[in-house]
Scaffold this motif. Sequence first.
Motif, PDB file in Angstrom:
ATOM      1  N   ARG A  43       0.880  -1.171   0.000  1.00  0.00           N
ATOM      2  CA  ARG A  43       0.000   0.000   0.000  1.00  0.00           C
ATOM      3  C   ARG A  43       0.913   1.215   0.000  1.00  0.00           C
ATOM      4  O   ARG A  43       1.692   1.418   0.930  1.00  0.00           O
TER       5      ARG A  43
ATOM      6  N   HIS B 143      -3.710  -2.097  -1.568  1.00  0.00           N
ATOM      7  CA  HIS B 143      -2.429  -2.741  -1.784  1.00  0.00           C
ATOM      8  C   HIS B 143      -2.309  -3.146  -3.247  1.00  0.00           C
ATOM      9  O   HIS B 143      -3.285  -3.594  -3.843  1.00  0.00           O
TER      10      HIS B 143
ATOM     11  N   HIS C 115       0.163  -5.250  -6.213  1.00  0.00           N
ATOM     12  CA  HIS C 115       1.222  -6.244  -6.365  1.00  0.00           C
ATOM     13  C   HIS C 115       2.529  -5.560  -6.739  1.00  0.00           C
ATOM     14  O   HIS C 115       2.588  -4.803  -7.700  1.00  0.00           O
TER      15      HIS C 115
ATOM     16  N   LEU D 272       8.074 -10.855   5.153  1.00  0.00           N
ATOM     17  CA  LEU D 272       7.688  -9.472   5.398  1.00  0.00           C
ATOM     18  C   LEU D 272       8.924  -8.568   5.524  1.00  0.00           C
ATOM     19  O   LEU D 272       8.979  -7.474   4.968  1.00  0.00           O
TER      20      LEU D 272
ATOM     21  N   TYR E 188      11.245  -3.949  -1.457  1.00  0.00           N
ATOM     22  CA  TYR E 188      10.276  -3.139  -2.199  1.00  0.00           C
ATOM     23  C   TYR E 188       9.963  -1.773  -1.581  1.00  0.00           C
ATOM     24  O   TYR E 188       9.201  -1.008  -2.156  1.00  0.00           O
TER      25      TYR E 188
ATOM     26  N   GLU F  28       8.350   3.606  -0.341  1.00  0.00           N
ATOM     27  CA  GLU F  28       7.275   3.338  -1.306  1.00  0.00           C
ATOM     28  C   GLU F  28       6.013   2.790  -0.651  1.00  0.00           C
ATOM     29  O   GLU F  28       5.013   2.585  -1.329  1.00  0.00           O
TER      30      GLU F  28
ATOM     31  N   SER G 130       2.271  -0.068   4.216  1.00  0.00           N
ATOM     32  CA  SER G 130       1.774  -1.363   4.666  1.00  0.00           C
ATOM     33  C   SER G 130       2.114  -2.412   3.611  1.00  0.00           C
ATOM     34  O   SER G 130       2.109  -2.119   2.415  1.00  0.00           O
ATOM     35  N   ILE G 131       2.473  -3.600   4.084  1.00  0.00           N
ATOM     36  CA  ILE G 131       2.854  -4.669   3.147  1.00  0.00           C
ATOM     37  C   ILE G 131       2.064  -5.926   3.462  1.00  0.00           C
ATOM     38  O   ILE G 131       1.869  -6.259   4.633  1.00  0.00           O
ATOM     39  N   TRP G 132       1.595  -6.613   2.436  1.00  0.00           N
ATOM     40  CA  TRP G 132       1.055  -7.971   2.581  1.00  0.00           C
ATOM     41  C   TRP G 132       2.026  -8.932   1.903  1.00  0.00           C
ATOM     42  O   TRP G 132       2.530  -8.631   0.815  1.00  0.00           O
ATOM     43  N   VAL G 133       2.248 -10.079   2.505  1.00  0.00           N
ATOM     44  CA  VAL G 133       2.940 -11.150   1.796  1.00  0.00           C
ATOM     45  C   VAL G 133       2.023 -12.366   1.760  1.00  0.00           C
ATOM     46  O   VAL G 133       1.378 -12.690   2.746  1.00  0.00           O
TER      47      VAL G 133
END
Lengths: 351, 95
Positions: free
Chosen positions: B14, B21, B23, B36, B43, B48, B51-54
């Motif tokens: 995000r 979010h 890809h 994570l 990334y 940038e 929040s990150i999802w893996v």
Amino acid sequence: MATAAAHHTARADGMTQTDAAAYEAVFDAAVAADERIEPRDWMPDAYRATLVRQIAQHAHSEIIGMQPEANWITRAPSLRRKAILMAKVQDEAGHGLYLYSAAETLGTSREELLDKLHTGRQKYSSIFNYPTLTWADVGAIGWLVDGAAITNQVPLCRCSYGPYARAMVRICKEESFHQRQGYELLLTLGRGTPEQHAMAQDAVDRWWWPSLMMFGPPDDESAHSAQSMEWKIKRHSNDELRQRFVDICVPQAESLGLTLPDPHLRWNEERKHYDFGPIDWTEFREVLKGNGPCNEQRITQRRRAHDEGAWVREAAAAYAAKHNGAGRAADGHAHTAGGPSADQAGESGEA
Amino acid sequence: MTTEEWPLWEVFVRSRRGLSHTHAGSLHAPDAELALRNARDLYTRRGEGVSIWVVPSAAITASSPDEKDPFFEPAADKPYRHPTFYEIPEGVKHL
């Protein structure tokens, strides 16, 4: 990349000839219409093989390229320069990882790619087989080597293969910092003491010709160029990009107060380009064959780093197995497992 | 000696609050926590993301490109789902 390696099933195997022809027509039409080819689309085997070769070589270049520059981290002349250089070398690792991921969407594996690098079955850019003899080399690499890389890579952002093009967009954004820090470094040396100026000039003298070789052999001798251009993997010929790079560099060198080591370099009013002298392709071929100054050292160090890191990879895998039981990430349970993972799943799960 | 590769993860970032979010790419990691952390280093080196999802790549079910036409075809013959399908007399406002 979501539909990665395991799914690249839509290949010609087991299809009738009519099917194959129909798939090929769809592929050709997509390329002709400037659409992107995505991992699970049908593609000719030769297109896939060309991409794996090119992306792998590109990824290998990024991580081998960390070595000549890392050579100077401990001896950077100031904390500012040291922090910059560390960030740059870290970026190179990142670029390698973007590219390995892109290659993996074509059905190869990380292990296979690294193995081919370590056993010399896949190449990396011959530029990294030259040594970094002085601090000024860090500047020359940023300005010239990264500059040549950018000239090569900007058109790759429009490459017909989606994951490669997307990786290149990220890389190109980051390369701009690399080039500018190198230019600034040379500018500082160039305006310094006579010794510093001489050191900057010497670095440029040594890196100029190898940088021009980075664009590959002349068009009439380039084995893969024509087909790659037809597939829109490549958008411009080697000679075209080389000329573009020379035209960009000449005025930049003037601003630096440094000269480029080519007595034939002069503006050609008729062509509206700079003419430049002949390139020593014998040297290029020798370095490519493994006879450059640092080939042996680069690959030995790469293998050693990989071997010495084995225990870290094993420990991390053992830790993951212990905490997730049999439910390794591949089974899709890792996200809901206990401990820190559960907290993270909760946080990222917010809408 | 582990010969098995670390599994592949897809990374979604995000970029700022208010956006979903997106890809960003993929990476290898032994477990979710390291995925994570690696995703952060790989990334979001320049801010940038917030929040990150893996997600384990193996957990993703994707539509097949081979059936792309029949799969998405039902949408093609329903132009009445678009506002431009309807004729409204000239001069009618706020519609």
